[in-house]
Scaffold this active site. Structure first.
Site, PDB file in Angstrom:
ATOM      1  N   SER A  27       0.823  -1.170   0.147  1.00  0.00           N
ATOM      2  CA  SER A  27      -0.108   0.058  -0.078  1.00  0.00           C
ATOM      3  C   SER A  27       0.745   1.230  -0.162  1.00  0.00           C
ATOM      4  O   SER A  27       0.695   2.257  -0.801  1.00  0.00           O
ATOM      5  CB  SER A  27      -1.035  -0.011   1.105  1.00  0.00           C
ATOM      6  OG  SER A  27      -0.242  -0.140   2.405  1.00  0.00           O
ATOM      7  N   LYS A  38      10.059   1.035   7.357  1.00  0.00           N
ATOM      8  CA  LYS A  38      10.218   1.259   8.942  1.00  0.00           C
ATOM      9  C   LYS A  38      10.439   0.001   9.593  1.00  0.00           C
ATOM     10  O   LYS A  38       9.682  -0.632   9.667  1.00  0.00           O
ATOM     11  CB  LYS A  38       8.963   2.193   9.397  1.00  0.00           C
ATOM     12  CG  LYS A  38       8.727   3.516   8.653  1.00  0.00           C
ATOM     13  CD  LYS A  38       7.734   4.180   9.040  1.00  0.00           C
ATOM     14  CE  LYS A  38       7.133   5.482   8.406  1.00  0.00           C
ATOM     15  NZ  LYS A  38       6.072   5.915   8.872  1.00  0.00           N
ATOM     16  N   GLY A  59       7.852  10.070   8.176  1.00  0.00           N
ATOM     17  CA  GLY A  59       6.919  10.860   8.804  1.00  0.00           C
ATOM     18  C   GLY A  59       5.373  10.341   8.941  1.00  0.00           C
ATOM     19  O   GLY A  59       5.239   9.330   8.405  1.00  0.00           O
ATOM     20  N   ALA A  73      -0.584   5.536   4.036  1.00  0.00           N
ATOM     21  CA  ALA A  73      -0.946   5.328   2.500  1.00  0.00           C
ATOM     22  C   ALA A  73      -2.373   5.651   1.960  1.00  0.00           C
ATOM     23  O   ALA A  73      -2.586   6.284   0.918  1.00  0.00           O
ATOM     24  CB  ALA A  73      -0.540   3.886   2.216  1.00  0.00           C
ATOM     25  N   LYS A  83       8.448   3.761  17.092  1.00  0.00           N
ATOM     26  CA  LYS A  83       6.767   4.426  17.345  1.00  0.00           C
ATOM     27  C   LYS A  83       6.000   3.157  17.036  1.00  0.00           C
ATOM     28  O   LYS A  83       4.899   3.272  17.550  1.00  0.00           O
ATOM     29  CB  LYS A  83       6.490   5.702  16.507  1.00  0.00           C
ATOM     30  CG  LYS A  83       6.667   5.200  14.773  1.00  0.00           C
ATOM     31  CD  LYS A  83       5.548   4.900  14.310  1.00  0.00           C
ATOM     32  CE  LYS A  83       5.838   4.770  12.536  1.00  0.00           C
ATOM     33  NZ  LYS A  83       4.774   4.323  12.011  1.00  0.00           N
ATOM     34  N   ASP A 143       5.054  11.123  13.830  1.00  0.00           N
ATOM     35  CA  ASP A 143       4.600   9.636  13.367  1.00  0.00           C
ATOM     36  C   ASP A 143       4.268   9.247  14.459  1.00  0.00           C
ATOM     37  O   ASP A 143       3.070   8.324  14.474  1.00  0.00           O
ATOM     38  CB  ASP A 143       5.713   9.014  12.812  1.00  0.00           C
ATOM     39  CG  ASP A 143       5.557   8.116  11.770  1.00  0.00           C
ATOM     40  OD1 ASP A 143       4.371   7.752  11.587  1.00  0.00           O
ATOM     41  OD2 ASP A 143       6.425   7.686  11.424  1.00  0.00           O
ATOM     42  N   THR A 173       0.152   7.327  14.569  1.00  0.00           N
ATOM     43  CA  THR A 173       0.322   5.823  14.440  1.00  0.00           C
ATOM     44  C   THR A 173      -0.566   5.277  15.806  1.00  0.00           C
ATOM     45  O   THR A 173      -0.999   4.245  15.507  1.00  0.00           O
ATOM     46  CB  THR A 173       1.656   5.106  14.400  1.00  0.00           C
ATOM     47  OG1 THR A 173       2.651   5.897  13.343  1.00  0.00           O
ATOM     48  CG2 THR A 173       1.692   3.873  14.341  1.00  0.00           C
ATOM     49  N   ARG A 200      -1.824  -0.009  11.399  1.00  0.00           N
ATOM     50  CA  ARG A 200      -2.170  -1.597  11.584  1.00  0.00           C
ATOM     51  C   ARG A 200      -1.384  -1.995  12.800  1.00  0.00           C
ATOM     52  O   ARG A 200      -1.977  -3.394  13.385  1.00  0.00           O
ATOM     53  CB  ARG A 200      -1.235  -2.470  10.228  1.00  0.00           C
ATOM     54  CG  ARG A 200       0.149  -2.166  10.261  1.00  0.00           C
ATOM     55  CD  ARG A 200       0.685  -2.568   9.131  1.00  0.00           C
ATOM     56  NE  ARG A 200       0.332  -1.897   7.749  1.00  0.00           N
ATOM     57  CZ  ARG A 200       0.837  -1.923   6.569  1.00  0.00           C
ATOM     58  NH1 ARG A 200       1.777  -2.879   6.406  1.00  0.00           N
ATOM     59  NH2 ARG A 200       0.607  -1.046   5.719  1.00  0.00           N
ATOM     60  N   VAL A 225       1.381  -6.808   7.229  1.00  0.00           N
ATOM     61  CA  VAL A 225       2.546  -6.665   7.949  1.00  0.00           C
ATOM     62  C   VAL A 225       2.635  -5.737   9.144  1.00  0.00           C
ATOM     63  O   VAL A 225       2.467  -4.650   8.960  1.00  0.00           O
ATOM     64  CB  VAL A 225       3.852  -6.499   7.327  1.00  0.00           C
ATOM     65  CG1 VAL A 225       5.153  -6.510   8.225  1.00  0.00           C
ATOM     66  CG2 VAL A 225       3.987  -7.590   6.001  1.00  0.00           C
TER      67      VAL A 225
END
Length: 342
Positions: free
Chosen positions: A11, A105, A133, A137, A188, A241, A245, A252, A276
């Protein structure tokens, strides 16, 4: 117009490919999965980004040579666990001084290396940079305003990448702190698992704010000990970030954490998310780095206990709350404030 090879068709790779195409560049997208390339060539749509149509002029291929040959820029967007094996496959087609910007990442569990370090190790002839950053997606693919930071060994490379990616909906800053950017980006994800677990347990905004605040403190402590700069962790790849997140359902890592908080095992949660979950792969590496550099990281430690030691999520929160009393910031000394009175 630049010729760009996107190495990875998940993605994030697809969202950035669309951004780069809309910026006027010629984009070739590579995937190791024939079925993924078949889907893209037939439908011009990725199943993780429903409703986002890709231009027919974009090239999709399973040939690394086609994706890498005569390219001005390569973008590596494969999951962290596949970065090394992908870099090995890239070796025969990598030209001298090829600019590669990594957008994945994570930290390699066995070596504790960042992803740029892996690329530099396997592709020493390349000029490796990073881009990171607060950038889901799903939003980038829809053209929603986003800001990121690119880190490179020299300003010329950073500005080259900045100019390639920059648009009216995607603002890019530059930085020399590659290590700090990558550590913020990887760690993070582990804190976001903790934030999701708290959500799954039914905790509130106070808990989320505490995890974000103390989480960035842990990340910065380790990052500075390893050679990163404090200012980086106050920026887009650090607190920026981390906030997105921990707070977004696009994450995710947060979604997996919510499931674990509700009683799912780690494996069950990863299967349910169907993507993932980078924080699971980075958690052990983060704890190993904390031990190596003798940096206290209690949130990271408790996440590892929940993921790998069968500790209940509720017990992990209890252990965090009942830790020994301490000052919030050890750099603030009472004597420095002795001249002030109320």
């Amino acid at each position: 117009m630049a010729k760009i090879g996107m190495i990875g068709a998940g993605s994030w790779g697809i969202a950035l490919s669309l951004l780069l195409y809309n910026n006027g560049h010629k984009v070739t997208v590579w995937s190791a999965l024939p079925e993924e390339i078949k889907e893209l060539n037939e439908n011009y749509e990725h199943h993780t980004l429903p409703g986002v149509k890709l231009p027919e002029a974009m090239v999709f291929t399973t040939s690394l040579e086609e994706a890498m040959k005569e390219k001005d820029l390569l973008v590596t967007a494969v999951p962290s666990v596949f970065v090394r094996q992908t870099a090995v496959k890239m070796k025969p087609f990598c030209k001298n001084k090829q600019v590669i910007v990594n957008v994945a990442k994570g930290i390699e569990e066995t070596t504790l290396k960042t992803l740029s370090e892996i690329l530099e190790e396997e592709l020493p002839e390349a000029n490796v940079a990073v881009l990171s950053g607060p950038s889901h997606a799903e939003e980038v693919s829809r053209g929603l305003p986003t800001t990121c930071v690119t880190g490179a060994r020299d300003l010329k490379t950073a500005e080259f990448i900045q100019n390639i990616f920059m648009s009216q909906v995607f603002r890019v800053y530059t930085s020399p702190d590659i290590l700090g950017i990558e550590l913020g980006a990887a760690l993070k994800n582990v804190i976001a698992l903790a934030a999701g677990i708290a959500d799954g347990l039914g905790y509130g905004d106070n808990t989320k704010a505490a995890l974000i605040t103390r989480g960035i403190a842990e990340i910065a402590r380790l990052g500075i000990a390893m050679g990163g700069k404090f200012q980086t962790f106050c920026g887009l790849s650090g607190i920026g970030d981390l906030i997105v997140t921990c707070a977004s359902m696009h994450s995710r890592n947060r979604r997996a954490g919510i499931l674990i908080g509700k009683g799912y095992t780690m494996d069950e949660a990863m299967k349910e998310v169907k993507m993932v979950v980078e924080g699971v792969y980075s958690a052990k590496a983060a704890l190993a780095l904390a031990e190596k550099y003798q940096v206290p990281m209690p949130i990271i430690e408790q996440v590892n206990k929940v993921l790998f030691c069968h500790e209940s999520a509720a017990e992990a929160v209890k252990e965090l709350m009942l830790r020994d009393k301490t000052i919030e910031n050890s750099d603030l000394l009472w004597e420095d404030f002795s001249s002030f009175s109320i």
